[in-house]
Every structure is written in structure tokens, then in C-alpha cells.
Design a protein around this motif. Structure first.
Motif, short mmCIF file in Angstrom:
data_model
loop_
_atom_site.label_atom_id
_atom_site.label_comp_id
_atom_site.label_asym_id
_atom_site.label_seq_id
_atom_site.Cartn_x
_atom_site.Cartn_y
_atom_site.Cartn_z
N ALA A 286 35.29 34.99 45.13
CA ALA A 286 34.52 34.23 46.12
C ALA A 286 35.38 33.47 47.11
N GLY B 35 30.22 31.87 42.13
CA GLY B 35 31.37 32.62 42.60
C GLY B 35 32.56 32.53 41.68
N VAL C 236 29.60 34.35 50.23
CA VAL C 236 29.03 33.10 49.72
C VAL C 236 28.23 32.40 50.82
N VAL D 263 35.52 27.08 47.09
CA VAL D 263 34.25 27.76 46.88
C VAL D 263 33.09 26.77 46.98
N GLY E 225 34.60 37.79 49.92
CA GLY E 225 33.82 36.90 49.07
C GLY E 225 33.46 35.59 49.73
#
Length: 311
Positions: free
Chosen positions: A155, A176, A164, A186, A160
């Protein structure tokens, strides 16, 4: 013009910086003065020959599919863009040949969109491939909607991190996977971080006891297999990393150029919905170092190669 190219498959050492012939501008292409090009894992995988089964090389190959820059010559059939327009492109063709690690690229118009005005050229260069992958996977493959719980692997990476943000924009809850050092990153994107490694399934189940509605796999292998076990009834699994996902009832997907999708991404970036984190930049002549860093697989966000213009 100056460019990075390789005349045979191999490691980063096959990349050479030097003069190549200027690209010809066909009726349906646009000559772009390159300001930045981002590095994606597929670039070094192509260079090492892993995609030889689906893409013929025309040596010498100029690597790179992502680009941001300025239009200097529209093709004869082009009405969408004019000289001076700032653009981005996922300039992939059906052969390995004239990529974006160069001073100029003749990009097919089907790959182009207008650059987000609020992003630097370096940030904008990181949007096309990673952003399109995330956008198409979430909206066309996994069909993520409001209220879903989505598990995004890697993530903090290029794909990624955008996935997200987009999943959150769609109204989904996002879990994630990321290394401990990237957990705060994240969280800043709107995701709930969990660590990789042994015990992953238990950590995800603790957050989503009834399972997740969708899994966005960017890793493959054992991680993908574990993910299949974490799905809620009617859950969806898709991978960009491992074709074996079909054996677990999922779908393997390879991103495709789409100017409408790319313009939607550009618009979302201008609205502040999507941001691109650039972890490191390299000048064009050091593209081999950028490839080496990408192959380590530990980058937060994107690695970008820049072209230095005096004007």
C-alpha cells in the motif's frame, strides 16, 4: 537526441546513455518534449526479457512508458492537443521500442491526457501507469463501491499508494499491507496499515472478522494465496503480479492505455483526491541507478527520471 537505450536483454549495465535518432511524428501521435519519466517495475522486467513472450523488442530499445512533458508537434490528424500543452501519457505500444527515457517521445494520442496543473512534472510523471492500474483495477475489475472493505497489498508503493486513495474516494474502507516504517504513510493516505510476514492473515482478520470484499494484489505468490482465504462470501480477488490468481477464482489484469481514464485521474489529482509521492529523482543519464533502486522493491511511492532543459 539523447536517450537511454539497450541493445540486448540484461541487467542495468546494458543501459547506455547517448545519441539516438529523433522520433518520427505519425499522423496519430504527438511529439512530447520530455520533462520527466517515472520508473516502474515493468521497465526493468522488460529490460531483462521477462516480457519477451508478449512484446517483441526492436533493438535498440528505449525503456519507459510513463511521461510528463510539453507538446512540441502534434501529428497531422491531431485536434486534441496543441503546441505548448502540458501533457502526461502511459505511452505503451505493442512492441518494445521507443520509450520515454529520452529527450523526446512520439506518444500515440490514445495514450495522452492533460497534465494536472497542481502537480510538478516529476509528480505528474508518476501518475499514468500506476494511477491507471489502480483506477482500472478498482472500477472495472474489482468493482469497488461505497461500504466495501478492500485489502491493498504494498500500500505504500507506486500502485498501492494511489489505490488506497482512490478506494477511499469510492467510499471503501481500506486495509493496506506495508512495512512498519511505512505505516504512518499509509495512514496519511486514509488506509489502515498491517505488517507483512507471518501472521498476516490473523492481523487482517482482527480488523475485518467477516472478511474483505475485495483484494488488490500487487505481490503474488503466498501473499496472494493467503488473500484468497481472507475474502468474504462473494468477495473479489485480482492480481497485477501473478497469473496463478485465476486458480483461486480471481482475475489477472494488465493495465491498458485509455485517454478517458487518464484524464479522469488527472482531474482527480487537480481536485486533491489523488497525490503522487516521489521518493527519489535521477537525471536521465543515471537511469540505470533508478532501475537498480526500483528492482529492490522497497520504494515508497515513485522513482522518477528527469530531463534537464536549459530553456
Amino acid at each position: 537526441m539523447k536517450a537511454i537505450s539497450y541493445s540486448r536483454y540484461g541487467g542495468p549495465d546494458v543501459l547506455e546513455y547517448g545519441d539516438v535518432r529523433d522520433p518520427k511524428v505519425g499522423p496519430d501521435s504527438v511529439l512530447v518534449k520530455v520533462r520527466a519519466a517515472s520508473v516502474n517495475p515493468v521497465d526493468w522486467k522488460c529490460r531483462e526479457g521477462y516480457l519477451d513472450g508478449i512484446l517483441d523488442p526492436v533493438f535498440p530499445v528505449i525503456p519507459g512508458w510513463d511521461v510528463s512533458g510539453v507538446v512540441v508537434q502534434p501529428g497531422a490528424a491531431i485536434t486534441e492537443f496543441a503546441v505548448g500543452d502540458e501533457v502526461i501519457a502511459y505511452a505503451r505500444e505493442d512492441v518494445l521500442w521507443r520509450g520515454t527515457f529520452a529527450e523526446y517521445v512520439a506518444a500515440p494520442v490514445r495514450t495522452l491526457a492533460r497534465k494536472p496543473r497542481n502537480l510538478s512534472f516529476e509528480e505528474a510523471a508518476g501518475l499514468p501507469l500506476a494511477g491507471l492500474t489502480a483506477y482500472q483495477m478498482l472500477t472495472k475489475v474489482l468493482d469497488v463501491t461505497a461500504g466495501d472493505t478492500v485489502l491493498v497489498h504494498a500500500a505504500a508503493g507506486g500502485v498501492g499508494s494511489i489505490a488506497v486513495q482512490l478506494a477511499r474516494h469510492l467510499g471503501a474502507r481500506v486495509i493496506g499491507t506495508a512495512s512498519e516504517s511505512n505505516h504512518d504513510f499509509v495512514r496519511s493516505l486514509g488506509g489502515e496499515p498491517v505488517s507483512y510476514g507471518e501472521g498476516l492473515a490473523e492481523r487482517v482478520r482482527a480488523l475485518a472478522p467477516e472478511g474483505v470484499n475485495a483484494v488488490f494484489d500487487t505481490i503474488g505468490g503466498d501473499t496472494m494465496k493467503i488473500s484468497a482465504e481472507l475474502l468474504a462470501p462473494e468477495g473479489r480477488l485480482a492480481s497485477i503480479a501473478d497469473p496463478d490468481v485465476v486458480g483461486f477464482g480471481g482475475r489477472y489484469y494488465f493495465v491498458r492505455p485509455n485517454p478517458h481514464d487518464l484524464q479522469s485521474l488527472s482531474d482527480l489529482a487537480e481536485q486533491g483526491v489523488v497525490s503522487v509521492h516521489v521518493s527519489e529523482t535521477f537525471p536521465l543519464e543515471r537511469a540505470a541507478d533508478a532501475h537498480r533502486l526500483s528492482a529492490e522493491g522497497r520504494t515508497r511511492g515513485k522513482i522518477v527520471v528527469t530531463v534537464d532543459w536549459a530553456d
